[in-house]
Design an enzyme around this catalytic site. Structure first.
Site, PDB file in Angstrom:
ATOM      1  N   TYR A 104       1.071  -0.781   0.304  1.00 58.03           N
ATOM      2  CA  TYR A 104       0.085  -0.030   0.439  1.00 58.03           C
ATOM      3  C   TYR A 104       0.692   1.617   0.198  1.00 58.03           C
ATOM      4  CZ  TYR A 104      -2.758   3.703   1.704  1.00 58.03           C
ATOM      5  OH  TYR A 104      -3.427   4.865   2.145  1.00 58.03           O
ATOM      6  N   GLU A 142      -3.335   7.645  -4.241  1.00 60.55           N
ATOM      7  CA  GLU A 142      -3.004   6.225  -3.351  1.00 60.55           C
ATOM      8  C   GLU A 142      -2.776   4.979  -4.466  1.00 60.55           C
ATOM      9  OE1 GLU A 142      -5.529   5.094   0.357  1.00 60.55           O
ATOM     10  OE2 GLU A 142      -6.830   4.449  -1.387  1.00 60.55           O
TER      11      GLU A 142
END
Ligand code: GDP
Ligand code: MN
Length: 380
Positions: A101, A189
Site C-alpha cells: 500500500y 493512493e
C-alpha cells in the site's frame, strides 16, 4: 474532484508511474474488443468512485472472450455501494507476488504532506491501521524540502518492503510523489502496489483526488470532467461560484461558513428532516449571492422549504436581512424561507425580516426551533 481508477492510472502514466496496459469499455462488445487487443488473461474492472470493488464482485479475471462476455455482462449495471457501473476498465492481468500500500495526502494539522507505506496492502488500509498500526510506515514531507531519494529509501526500509525491490520501490514512490505534487493531487493512493514474480513494482489500482483549487493550472483536467459525477444542480452552483453539494431531501439549506452549513445539515437530520443540499454562501451574503443560492436550490424539484441559517461575524445580520428581502422581491417563485439570524447586528436584522414577514418568509431567532419549523413545513 475524485477520478475513476482508469483516469487515475492515465494520470499516473503521465508521470512515468508503471501501470498495466488497458482501455475502457462501455459495452460487453467493447470489453471483448479491448481484451482481444491487449491480450489474455485480462482483468475486467468496474469503474465506480468507491473502494471495495473486488469484494463486491466488480473485479474479475477473464481468460478468453467468453469469460470477458460473462463478467462484463454481470458487472455492467451492477450496483456497488449505491454506485451503478456504467463503464469498465479492461487491463492485462498481472501476476502478483506481493501486495503493498502506498499513498500521499496532506496532513493539515502537521502542515506537511503525509506519506503512508505498508507491506500489508491489497486489503482495506483502515483494517491494517486498526489491527497492525505498526505495519504502516508514515513520513511527513515538508513541502519546501520535498521528498529526497535518501529519505524515500529510509521510508521503504521502515515499511519492511522486500529488500530485493528496494530500488524499484524508491523510484516508484518518487514518481508517485512527483505526480502528487506536480499533478496537484490532494490524494494519490495505490492499493495494491504490487511486486510481480519478475520483481517489477507496479500500480494495480489508483485512487486519485485532484485539488480543484489548482484547476487553472491544468487545462487537461477538462478531459476528466466528461464522466464527472456532478449533477445538474452542482454544475449550476459551480458556475455561480457557490459551495454546493446536492443531497436527496426536501429541506434546502443556506448557511454562511462550511462548519455552520454542516451543522445545519446535521440539525435538520436530527429533528427528523432530510436536507436537499449543503450550501455555504460564504461571507458576503448580499442580495446577488442570495438570489443565486435560492435559484440553485429552487431548481431542485424536491425542495419544499429553505432553511437559511446565518451567524453574523464580519458579515452583519442587517446586511444579510436586506439581501434576503431584496432577493425575495427579485425571485418570482421560491419555496418558503425559514430564516435564523444571530451574531453581529442580529436585532437589526431580525427587525428587518419581521417587517417583511409573509407566507414566503418566516424569522425564527434560534437554530433548533428554526430547524424544527422548516422540517415541519417540508412535511406538510
Ligand atoms: P478495489 O477492490 O476496489 O480496491 O479494487 P482493486 O483494483 O484494488 O482490486 C482488488 C483486488 O483484485 C486486488 O487487491 C487484487 O488482489 C485483485 N486484482 C486486481 N487486478 C489483478 C490482476 O491483474 N491480477 C491478479 N492476480 N489480481 C488482481
Ligand atoms: Mn484497491
Amino acid at each position: 474532484m475524485d477520478l475513476f481508477e482508469y483516469q487515475g492510472k492515465q494520470y499516473f502514466a503521465k508521470f512515468g508511474i508503471p501501470v498495466s496496459a488497458g482501455d475502457i469499455a462501455d459495452t460487453v462488445d467493447q470489453a471483448v474488443e479491448v481484451a482481444e487487443r491487449v491480450g489474455y488473461p485480462v482483468v475486467v474492472k468496474a469503474q465506480v468512485r468507491v473502494g471495495g470493488r473486488g469484494k463486491a464482485g466488480g473485479i474479475k479475471l477473464a481468460n478468453n472472450a467468453d469469460e470477458v462476455r460473462l463478467h462484463a455482462g454481470n458487472i455492467l449495471g451492477m450496483d456497488i455501494k449505491g454506485h451503478v457501473v456504467r463503464r469498465l476498465w479492461i487491463e492485462v492481468a498481472s501476476d502478483i507476488k506481493e501486495e503493498y500500500y502506498a499513498s500521499f495526502t496532506l496532513d493539515r494539522s502537521a502542515k506537511k504532506h503525509l506519506g503512508m507505506l505498508s507491506a500489508q496492502g491489497g486489503v482495506d488500509i483502515e483494517e491494517v491501521a486498526a489491527k497492525a498500526p505498526d505495519a504502516i510506515a508514515r513520513i511527513h514531507v515538508d513541502p519546501v524540502d520535498g521528498l529526497t531519494a535518501q529519505v524515500c529509501r529510509e521510508w521503504v526500509r521502515a515499511a519492511k518492503l522486500n529488500p530485493q525491490v528496494e530500488d524499484e520501490a524508491v523510484a516508484f514512490l518518487l514518481k508517485l510523489y512527483d505526480c502528487y505534487i506536480q499533478g496537484d493531487c490532494s490524494l494519490a493512493e495505490v492499493n495494491p502496489l504490487i511486486v510481480t514474480p519478475q520483481g517489477r513494482v507496479h500500480a494495480l489500482d489508483s485512487k486519485v483526488s485532484l485539488d480543484e483549487a489548482a484547476a487553472y493550472r491544468h487545462p487537461e483536467w477538462a478531459d476528466f470532467e466528461g464522466m464527472a459525477s456532478l449533477d445538474e444542480r452542482e454544475r449550476a452552483a459551480e458556475e455561480k461560484g457557490l459551495q454546493y453539494v446536492g443531497l436527496s431531501g426536501t429541506v434546502g439549506i443556506i448557511a454562511n461558513g462550511a462548519g455552520l452549513a454542516m451543522s445545519t445539515v446535521d440539525i435538520v437530520n436530527q429533528v427528523g428532516g432530510a436536507p436537499a443540499n449543503f450550501l455555504d454562501i460564504g461571507g458576503g451574503a448580499n442580495a446577488d449571492r442570495m438570489v443565486d443560492a435560492l435559484t440553485v436550490i429552487n431548481d431542485d424539484p424536491n425542495v419544499r422549504v429553505v432553511f437559511i441559517n446565518i451567524f453574523g461575524g464580519i458579515t452583519r445580520c442587517d446586511e444579510v436581512a436586506n439581501g434576503i428581502v431584496a432577493a425575495l422581491s427579485r425571485l418570482a417563485k421560491t419555496a418558503p424561507l425559514v430564516v435564523r439570524l444571530d451574531g453581529t447586528n442580529a436585532e437589526q436584522g431580525r427587525a428587518i425580516l419581521n417587517a417583511n414577514t409573509s407566507e414566503r418568509l418566516i424569522m425564527i431567532p434560534d437554530m433548533l426551533t428554526a430547524a424544527k419549523k422548516a422540517v415541519e413545513m417540508a412535511g406538510a
